[in-house]
Write a protein that holds these residues in place. Structure first.
Motif, PDB file in Angstrom:
ATOM      1  N   ARG A 122       0.870  -0.986  -0.014  1.00  0.00           N
ATOM      2  CA  ARG A 122      -0.049   0.020   0.019  1.00  0.00           C
ATOM      3  C   ARG A 122       0.872   1.174   0.033  1.00  0.00           C
ATOM      4  O   ARG A 122       1.738   1.518   0.772  1.00  0.00           O
ATOM      5  N   ARG A 123       0.720   2.099  -0.847  1.00  0.00           N
ATOM      6  CA  ARG A 123       1.327   3.312  -1.118  1.00  0.00           C
ATOM      7  C   ARG A 123       0.521   4.690  -0.834  1.00  0.00           C
ATOM      8  O   ARG A 123      -0.675   4.422  -1.394  1.00  0.00           O
ATOM      9  N   PRO A 124       1.057   5.449  -0.074  1.00  0.00           N
ATOM     10  CA  PRO A 124       0.239   6.753   0.120  1.00  0.00           C
ATOM     11  C   PRO A 124      -0.155   7.284  -1.070  1.00  0.00           C
ATOM     12  O   PRO A 124       0.602   7.437  -2.030  1.00  0.00           O
ATOM     13  N   VAL A 125      -1.235   7.736  -1.379  1.00  0.00           N
ATOM     14  CA  VAL A 125      -1.884   8.550  -2.078  1.00  0.00           C
ATOM     15  C   VAL A 125      -2.282  10.001  -2.010  1.00  0.00           C
ATOM     16  O   VAL A 125      -2.898   9.996  -1.116  1.00  0.00           O
ATOM     17  N   PRO A 126      -1.560  10.980  -2.554  1.00  0.00           N
ATOM     18  CA  PRO A 126      -1.846  12.223  -2.045  1.00  0.00           C
ATOM     19  C   PRO A 126      -3.078  12.843  -2.527  1.00  0.00           C
ATOM     20  O   PRO A 126      -3.855  12.171  -3.624  1.00  0.00           O
ATOM     21  N   VAL A 127      -3.603  13.320  -1.677  1.00  0.00           N
ATOM     22  CA  VAL A 127      -5.248  13.935  -1.582  1.00  0.00           C
ATOM     23  C   VAL A 127      -5.160  15.221  -2.058  1.00  0.00           C
ATOM     24  O   VAL A 127      -4.499  16.055  -1.171  1.00  0.00           O
ATOM     25  N   PRO A 128      -5.813  15.858  -2.808  1.00  0.00           N
ATOM     26  CA  PRO A 128      -5.646  17.338  -3.250  1.00  0.00           C
ATOM     27  C   PRO A 128      -6.297  17.951  -1.840  1.00  0.00           C
ATOM     28  O   PRO A 128      -7.430  17.484  -1.205  1.00  0.00           O
ATOM     29  N   GLY A 129      -5.795  19.078  -1.674  1.00  0.00           N
ATOM     30  CA  GLY A 129      -6.356  20.084  -0.538  1.00  0.00           C
ATOM     31  C   GLY A 129      -7.818  20.170  -0.211  1.00  0.00           C
ATOM     32  O   GLY A 129      -8.611  20.117   0.658  1.00  0.00           O
ATOM     33  N   ASP A 130      -8.543  20.432  -1.381  1.00  0.00           N
ATOM     34  CA  ASP A 130      -9.915  20.655  -1.657  1.00  0.00           C
ATOM     35  C   ASP A 130     -10.702  19.528  -1.290  1.00  0.00           C
ATOM     36  O   ASP A 130     -12.121  19.582  -1.199  1.00  0.00           O
ATOM     37  N   LEU A 131     -10.119  18.183  -1.337  1.00  0.00           N
ATOM     38  CA  LEU A 131     -10.878  17.188  -0.993  1.00  0.00           C
ATOM     39  C   LEU A 131     -10.884  16.882   0.409  1.00  0.00           C
ATOM     40  O   LEU A 131     -11.207  15.622   0.864  1.00  0.00           O
ATOM     41  N   ARG A 132     -10.056  17.638   1.358  1.00  0.00           N
ATOM     42  CA  ARG A 132      -9.937  17.229   2.630  1.00  0.00           C
ATOM     43  C   ARG A 132     -10.839  17.923   3.526  1.00  0.00           C
ATOM     44  O   ARG A 132     -11.011  18.931   3.231  1.00  0.00           O
ATOM     45  N   ILE A 133     -11.385  17.192   4.412  1.00  0.00           N
ATOM     46  CA  ILE A 133     -12.310  17.845   5.511  1.00  0.00           C
ATOM     47  C   ILE A 133     -11.973  19.261   6.060  1.00  0.00           C
ATOM     48  O   ILE A 133     -12.702  20.153   6.267  1.00  0.00           O
ATOM     49  N   ALA A 134     -10.730  19.103   6.403  1.00  0.00           N
ATOM     50  CA  ALA A 134     -10.127  20.251   7.044  1.00  0.00           C
ATOM     51  C   ALA A 134     -10.020  21.448   6.284  1.00  0.00           C
ATOM     52  O   ALA A 134     -10.185  22.628   6.597  1.00  0.00           O
ATOM     53  N   TRP A 135      -9.925  21.258   4.874  1.00  0.00           N
ATOM     54  CA  TRP A 135     -10.005  22.503   4.034  1.00  0.00           C
ATOM     55  C   TRP A 135     -11.539  22.833   4.160  1.00  0.00           C
ATOM     56  O   TRP A 135     -11.554  24.319   4.209  1.00  0.00           O
ATOM     57  N   ARG A 136     -12.381  22.162   3.988  1.00  0.00           N
ATOM     58  CA  ARG A 136     -13.638  22.462   3.811  1.00  0.00           C
ATOM     59  C   ARG A 136     -14.023  23.203   5.096  1.00  0.00           C
ATOM     60  O   ARG A 136     -15.034  24.052   4.991  1.00  0.00           O
ATOM     61  N   VAL A 137     -13.848  22.585   6.133  1.00  0.00           N
ATOM     62  CA  VAL A 137     -14.203  23.322   7.334  1.00  0.00           C
ATOM     63  C   VAL A 137     -13.614  24.460   7.580  1.00  0.00           C
ATOM     64  O   VAL A 137     -14.282  25.559   7.925  1.00  0.00           O
ATOM     65  N   ALA A 138     -12.506  24.726   7.341  1.00  0.00           N
ATOM     66  CA  ALA A 138     -11.866  25.792   7.334  1.00  0.00           C
ATOM     67  C   ALA A 138     -12.334  27.226   6.651  1.00  0.00           C
ATOM     68  O   ALA A 138     -12.749  28.199   6.852  1.00  0.00           O
ATOM     69  N   LEU A 139     -12.830  26.642   5.302  1.00  0.00           N
ATOM     70  CA  LEU A 139     -13.476  27.401   4.139  1.00  0.00           C
ATOM     71  C   LEU A 139     -14.788  27.873   4.729  1.00  0.00           C
ATOM     72  O   LEU A 139     -15.052  29.137   4.790  1.00  0.00           O
ATOM     73  N   ILE A 140     -15.655  26.868   5.455  1.00  0.00           N
ATOM     74  CA  ILE A 140     -16.933  27.468   5.867  1.00  0.00           C
ATOM     75  C   ILE A 140     -16.702  28.384   7.038  1.00  0.00           C
ATOM     76  O   ILE A 140     -17.510  29.129   7.368  1.00  0.00           O
ATOM     77  N   MET A 141     -15.654  28.047   7.964  1.00  0.00           N
ATOM     78  CA  MET A 141     -15.405  29.064   8.973  1.00  0.00           C
ATOM     79  C   MET A 141     -15.203  30.394   8.584  1.00  0.00           C
ATOM     80  O   MET A 141     -15.645  31.492   9.055  1.00  0.00           O
ATOM     81  N   ALA A 142     -14.355  30.457   7.643  1.00  0.00           N
ATOM     82  CA  ALA A 142     -14.208  31.476   6.973  1.00  0.00           C
ATOM     83  C   ALA A 142     -15.178  32.486   6.258  1.00  0.00           C
ATOM     84  O   ALA A 142     -15.550  33.673   6.272  1.00  0.00           O
ATOM     85  N   MET A 143     -16.046  31.697   5.345  1.00  0.00           N
ATOM     86  CA  MET A 143     -17.249  32.279   5.059  1.00  0.00           C
ATOM     87  C   MET A 143     -18.114  32.643   6.002  1.00  0.00           C
ATOM     88  O   MET A 143     -18.753  33.877   6.097  1.00  0.00           O
ATOM     89  N   LEU A 144     -18.510  31.669   7.042  1.00  0.00           N
ATOM     90  CA  LEU A 144     -19.440  32.266   8.125  1.00  0.00           C
ATOM     91  C   LEU A 144     -18.986  33.711   8.961  1.00  0.00           C
ATOM     92  O   LEU A 144     -19.433  34.520   9.227  1.00  0.00           O
TER      93      LEU A 144
END
Length: 159
Positions: free
Chosen positions: A15-37
């Motif tokens: 099993r090799r690590p697969v990089p996940v784009p930042g916009d697919l990570r929940i932390a990115w989305r939560v931070a974005l929602i916090m910034a929006m609100l």
């Protein structure tokens, strides 16, 4: 030509690590929602407004949205793409008690709690994270009113 005998060979898989784009990570989305609100009036925004801003940022169409909101072009409905991953991040924000459900102009909306206000301030205070997104959110959240959300969604004006 030699025939290869594959029946007696061993295969191993790692099993090799697969990089996940930042916009697919929940932390990115939560931070974005916090910034929006945090950038919205009274730390509150309708779910429709959040989806519109998210869609503009994800699709790279912030400038198009700003042009529509400036009134220089005739108002056209925004072709909104609703993302299931964004909805899951909203559920996470509510579940972590960073925001609560409320209403804004008759629409389902989120409003930051005290903990959420602190978290939004922390997100907006990090200089080297979400630089482009924070700049776009800060501008768009102030430009889009709930009436503007209705116009973008093609709602008829009630008499």
């Amino acid at each position: 030509m030699t025939e290869i005998d594959l029946a007696n060979r061993r295969f191993s898989f790692r099993r090799r690590p697969v990089p996940v784009p930042g916009d697919l990570r929940i932390a990115w989305r939560v931070a974005l929602i916090m910034a929006m609100l945090g950038s919205s009036r009274a730390n509150r925004a309708s779910l429709a407004k959040l989806h519109i801003i998210n869609d503009a940022i994800r699709s790279g169409q912030q400038d198009k949205l700003k042009t529509i909101l400036s009134g220089t072009h005739a108002a056209v409905p925004w072709n909104l793409r609703v993302e299931p991953a964004f909805a899951r991040a909203v559920d996470f924000v509510v579940g972590e008690k960073l925001a609560i459900w409320t209403k804004a102009t008759g629409r389902a909306a989120l409003q930051l709690t005290k903990t959420g206000v602190d978290a939004a301030a922390a997100v907006m205070g990090v200089e080297d994270a979400l630089v482009e997104e924070r700049a776009a959110v800060a501008e768009l959240a102030k430009l889009i009113t709930e009436t503007g959300v209705g116009a973008l969604l093609g709602e008829k004006v009630r008499a």
